[in-house]
Design a protein around this motif. Structure first.
Motif, PDB file in Angstrom:
ATOM      1  N   LEU A 122       1.012  -1.258  -0.019  1.00  0.00           N
ATOM      2  CA  LEU A 122      -0.064   0.087   0.045  1.00  0.00           C
ATOM      3  C   LEU A 122       0.969   1.325  -0.162  1.00  0.00           C
ATOM      4  O   LEU A 122       0.567   2.153  -0.686  1.00  0.00           O
ATOM      5  N   GLY A 123       1.841   1.240   0.921  1.00  0.00           N
ATOM      6  CA  GLY A 123       2.762   2.564   0.912  1.00  0.00           C
ATOM      7  C   GLY A 123       3.464   2.831  -0.424  1.00  0.00           C
ATOM      8  O   GLY A 123       3.513   4.041  -0.612  1.00  0.00           O
ATOM      9  N   PRO A 174      -1.765   8.752  10.986  1.00  0.00           N
ATOM     10  CA  PRO A 174      -1.583   7.519  12.003  1.00  0.00           C
ATOM     11  C   PRO A 174      -0.349   7.492  12.735  1.00  0.00           C
ATOM     12  O   PRO A 174      -0.472   7.098  13.775  1.00  0.00           O
ATOM     13  N   SER A 183      -5.660   5.975  18.665  1.00  0.00           N
ATOM     14  CA  SER A 183      -5.718   4.855  17.588  1.00  0.00           C
ATOM     15  C   SER A 183      -6.457   3.622  18.201  1.00  0.00           C
ATOM     16  O   SER A 183      -7.414   3.057  17.694  1.00  0.00           O
ATOM     17  N   GLY A 186     -10.239   3.757  19.232  1.00  0.00           N
ATOM     18  CA  GLY A 186     -10.987   4.086  17.853  1.00  0.00           C
ATOM     19  C   GLY A 186     -11.121   2.745  17.318  1.00  0.00           C
ATOM     20  O   GLY A 186     -12.238   2.209  16.746  1.00  0.00           O
ATOM     21  N   LEU A 187      -9.716   2.069  17.283  1.00  0.00           N
ATOM     22  CA  LEU A 187      -9.894   0.627  16.489  1.00  0.00           C
ATOM     23  C   LEU A 187     -10.654  -0.399  17.201  1.00  0.00           C
ATOM     24  O   LEU A 187     -11.482  -1.161  16.677  1.00  0.00           O
ATOM     25  N   TYR A 188     -10.619  -0.275  18.470  1.00  0.00           N
ATOM     26  CA  TYR A 188     -11.354  -1.188  19.438  1.00  0.00           C
ATOM     27  C   TYR A 188     -13.126  -1.193  19.123  1.00  0.00           C
ATOM     28  O   TYR A 188     -13.603  -1.924  18.964  1.00  0.00           O
ATOM     29  N   PHE A 189     -13.427   0.287  19.065  1.00  0.00           N
ATOM     30  CA  PHE A 189     -14.882   0.380  18.621  1.00  0.00           C
ATOM     31  C   PHE A 189     -15.301  -0.069  17.471  1.00  0.00           C
ATOM     32  O   PHE A 189     -16.086  -0.817  17.082  1.00  0.00           O
ATOM     33  N   PHE A 190     -14.368   0.164  16.711  1.00  0.00           N
ATOM     34  CA  PHE A 190     -14.415   0.007  14.985  1.00  0.00           C
ATOM     35  C   PHE A 190     -14.593  -1.476  14.869  1.00  0.00           C
ATOM     36  O   PHE A 190     -15.652  -1.980  14.161  1.00  0.00           O
ATOM     37  N   LEU A 199      -4.848  -5.747  10.419  1.00  0.00           N
ATOM     38  CA  LEU A 199      -5.431  -4.403  10.082  1.00  0.00           C
ATOM     39  C   LEU A 199      -4.445  -3.186  10.771  1.00  0.00           C
ATOM     40  O   LEU A 199      -4.351  -2.240  10.332  1.00  0.00           O
ATOM     41  N   THR A 220      -1.106  -2.918  10.349  1.00  0.00           N
ATOM     42  CA  THR A 220      -0.615  -2.397   8.874  1.00  0.00           C
ATOM     43  C   THR A 220      -0.987  -1.019   8.937  1.00  0.00           C
ATOM     44  O   THR A 220       0.026  -0.138   8.325  1.00  0.00           O
ATOM     45  N   LEU A 221      -1.971  -0.379   9.629  1.00  0.00           N
ATOM     46  CA  LEU A 221      -2.351   0.873   9.561  1.00  0.00           C
ATOM     47  C   LEU A 221      -1.139   1.797  10.284  1.00  0.00           C
ATOM     48  O   LEU A 221      -0.585   2.638   9.772  1.00  0.00           O
ATOM     49  N   THR A 272       2.191   1.568   7.635  1.00  0.00           N
ATOM     50  CA  THR A 272       2.124   2.339   6.327  1.00  0.00           C
ATOM     51  C   THR A 272       2.777   3.634   6.152  1.00  0.00           C
ATOM     52  O   THR A 272       3.474   4.089   5.283  1.00  0.00           O
ATOM     53  N   PHE A 326      -5.813  -3.486  23.040  1.00  0.00           N
ATOM     54  CA  PHE A 326      -6.978  -2.927  22.981  1.00  0.00           C
ATOM     55  C   PHE A 326      -7.782  -3.750  21.945  1.00  0.00           C
ATOM     56  O   PHE A 326      -9.031  -4.366  21.848  1.00  0.00           O
TER      57      PHE A 326
END
Lengths: 421, 275
Positions: free
Chosen positions: B89-90, B115, B123, B126-130, B145, B148-149, B152, B217
């Motif tokens: 991706l990067g 990020p 992060s 947020g990722l926990y909720f997501f 994922l 990865t975030l 990148t 998390f």
């Protein structure tokens, strides 16, 4: 965009039919290619980063508990003026919905939420729920009497106002609480009660720890960066390795090294005891000083690298000029050299400060109860207290502060690089 | 230079003092590790000197423990997969950013790097909720994922920097000689920017391999990584076994650092050849 493109094409056609048109098209294709290449990462970041952060922001004002569990009571309270007790109909709606939510096992969610508004509500609701289970439904007036009999607090406007305050779909409760504020019965923003007003202290503590660590990094980092920038080149490589090796070592490894060093039966205490400096082991670990030392150790390389990159580009000519004009070396250093390092000091200082603000692991391991920073409480409210609203609100505070500082940092480093050109 | 000792005595003392402080800071940086890691070879479980004797028992304990081996495997799986995705991706995005200008390019770049700038705990929450919302909380997918975030931005930045010194005429030359875009990418562009991609990947891997906050998390007990295991161990009680793990991790980061240094030298040599 496309109409512009068509215009361009028409224009170029009228000027030069053969050569310009394909060139525009190839430019356009190039742009398309660029966008197509960037799109995967952009969309990935959008969905796995931007959306989660937005979810966090939403959670800090999200207030679904009462709406979803006691919709009729919430609805009835909307018309209530909050001057006298609600009518018997509202009482009966509440009784019905408490009974229902006890059966659905959702009562604990509401009682927990209401307890944030008014302490004591959790036990009141749960007790009422238990007692109501044995009571048959009757006319509103009878139910009102029975509720008042279960607990006199149901006869206080205060109690009902707390329910009304906790009712809307969106609440300012968590964000206000994160800054030691609350809404009172009249709906005005006032200072939170003393035992709930802990968050400004935590915020100030976080800022203070980050500040002290940044200053320590600056004091320790400045001489080392200066040496690296001015040492003979055969030294620079070794100095760099000495800096990068600890920098590359895992954060947990370095934190654990400090834990073993500072422990009660640890390396430092045993050495001091052997030398005879102390007669009893010192309590070094789980103290503020341990937090300062370990965090400085972890963040120092960032400072040194920032200072080094600026110091390396400082020409020695100015110092020589000052010295040849008769300035004392110390005066020349302070008046000529140090001002030239300020961009590096600012960049390194901001970087250290921003990174330090978000620290969680290291204070959690080497600090005491009074040394925990914002991140610790965010983790605590998420994983232990299960109060996501509060965790998110504290997250918003941290995000705002570090976001603002980061913008300053970017501005600063951009203007630095412009200066160099 | 500031520390040239051209007048005797006072200046010489100041110079020696300055050198002592600077070298002292360097020692401060390495000493904790040098002082503590040898305890991992201790024969008993005390965490101080003098060691009662030399033994490999703590290494044996770690290397035969299913818990430590399992968490190492998890860290490798998550680290390798997320690094590979981050590298792809990067690199693509960096190529795109250097192909042509487009509207909102600065904003898009800032967003893709952000990020790295946001505190880890933000992060993580947020990722926990997501992932909870998506119903894939506490899975390998979620952890991969997330990492990865985090990886990148490193790849994007290093590849972007490599491409700044890249001669785009080489691509035209390739194309004019009849190579298709794919051939040009694989035969000309990628080999030249490979050191950039690799060092970005190393940063991404090192980040994933050392990351605790997001993992705590997002990962469940099944996905327990090495740093998570170590964090728990440090919170409960420190044994020389943890120091043995620390020693192995330090060796590992030494290896990564040497590879990185090798790549840096190589890309330096290549840019010298180009000029």
């Amino acid at each position: 965009m496309s109409s512009k493109l068509v215009n361009n094409e028409l224009e170029s056609e009228s000027i030069d039919q053969s050569s310009k048109m394909p060139r525009d098209r190839s430019q356009w294709l190039k742009k398309l290619k660029a966008v197509a290449l960037v799109a995967p990462l952009f969309l990935f970041t959008l969905s796995v980063f931007v959306v989660p952060v937005i979810m966090l922001l939403v959670r800090s004002v999200d207030n679904p508990e009462l709406q979803s569990t006691w919709p009729k009571t919430v609805n009835a309270l909307q018309q209530w003026e909050a001057k006298a007790l609600p009518d018997a109909k509202t009482f009966s709606l509440l009784v019905i919905e408490i009974k229902q939510s006890r059966v659905d096992k959702t009562l604990f969610k509401v009682s927990k939420r209401l307890n944030y508004e008014l302490s004591g509500m959790r036990s009141l609701i749960n007790r009422t729920g238990r007692k109501l289970a044995r009571i048959e439904l009757a006319t509103p007036e009878v139910l009102k009497k029975q509720l008042l009999k279960i607990d006199p607090r149901w006869g206080e406007i205060h109690t009902w106002q707390a329910i009304k305050r906790a009712s809307p779909v969106i609440t300012s409760h968590y964000l206000l609480a994160a800054t030691d504020l609350r809404l009172n019965d009249a709906g005005e923003v006032v200072a939170a009660s003393e035992y709930q007003a802990i968050y400004i202290d935590i915020l100030l503590r976080t800022l203070w720890i980050a500040f002290v660590v940044t200053i320590l990094c600056l004091i320790l980092g400045f001489p080392l960066a200066h040496l690296m920038a001015n040492a003979p080149s055969r030294w620079t490589g070794w100095l760099m390795i000495g800096l990068l090796l600890p920098f590359w070592t895992s954060l947990l490894v370095r934190t654990s090294a400090w834990m073993v060093l500072l422990q009660k039966n640890g390396v430092l205490n045993s050495i001091l005891l052997d030398i005879g400096v102390i007669s009893e082991p010192l309590a070094l670990l789980y103290e503020r000083s341990a937090t300062f030392i370990a965090m400085t150790h972890l963040l120092l390389p960032f400072m040194v690298l920032s200072l080094y990159s600026v110091m390396k580009s400082i020409s020695p000519v100015y110092m020589r000029a000052a010295l040849s004009l008769g300035a004392h070396p110390v005066v020349a250093f302070i008046k000529v050299y140090i001002p030239q390092t300020l961009p590096g000091v600012a960049a390194g200082g901001l970087l250290c400060f921003i990174l330090a603000l978000g620290y969680y692991i290291t204070p959690a391991l080497v600090g005491g109860a009074d040394d925990q920073m914002l991140s610790y409480f965010i983790a605590y409210y998420t994983n232990q207290a299960i109060n996501w609203g509060m965790a998110s609100a504290l997250g918003v505070v941290l995000l705002l502060i570090s976001g603002l500082l980061f913008v300053v940092y970017i501005r600063l480093s951009n203007s630095n690089s412009l200066d160099k050109r | 230079m500031a520390f040239e000792a051209n007048t005797p005595s006072i200046n010489r003392i100041a110079y020696v003092g300055y050198l002592t402080v600077a070298i002292g800071v360097l020692i401060f940086l390495s000493l904790p590790l040098l002082a503590v890691l040898p305890i991992s070879f201790s024969a008993d479980s005390f965490l101080s000197y003098p060691l009662s004797g030399f033994s490999m028992r703590w290494y044996e304990e770690v290397l035969t423990s299913p818990v430590w081996i399992g968490s190492f495997k998890n860290s490798m799986i998550v680290g390798v997969i997320s690094t590979v995705i981050a590298m792809i991706l990067g690199t693509l995005a960096a190529l795109g950013l250097n192909t042509s200008d487009f509207k909102g390019k600065a904003l898009v770049t800032g967003l893709m790097i952000s990020p790295m700038a946001v505190p880890m705990i933000i992060s993580a929450l947020g990722l926990y909720f997501f992932f909870a919302q998506l119903g894939i909380g506490a899975t390998y997918t979620a952890l991969i994922l997330s990492h990865t975030l985090l990886g990148t931005p490193f790849v994007l930045i290093t590849v972007n920097a490599t491409l700044k010194g890249f001669d785009f005429n080489l691509m035209r030359a390739g194309a004019s000689l009849g190579a298709g875009p794919v051939t040009v990418l694989f035969k000309i562009v990628l080999p030249l920017i490979l050191p950039g991609i690799m060092s970005g990947g190393l940063f991404a891997f090192a980040t994933s391999f050392d990351e605790v906050v997001v993992a705590v998390f997002v990962a469940g007990p099944e996905q327990r990584t090495l740093p998570m295991q170590m964090f728990d161990g440090l919170r409960e009680n420190i044994t020389p076994a943890i120091l043995a793990v620390a020693m192995l991790l330090t060796m590992f980061s030494l290896l990564l650092l040497s590879v990185l240094e090798y790549l840096r030298r190589r890309s330096e040599r290549m840019s010298v050849v180009q000029n």
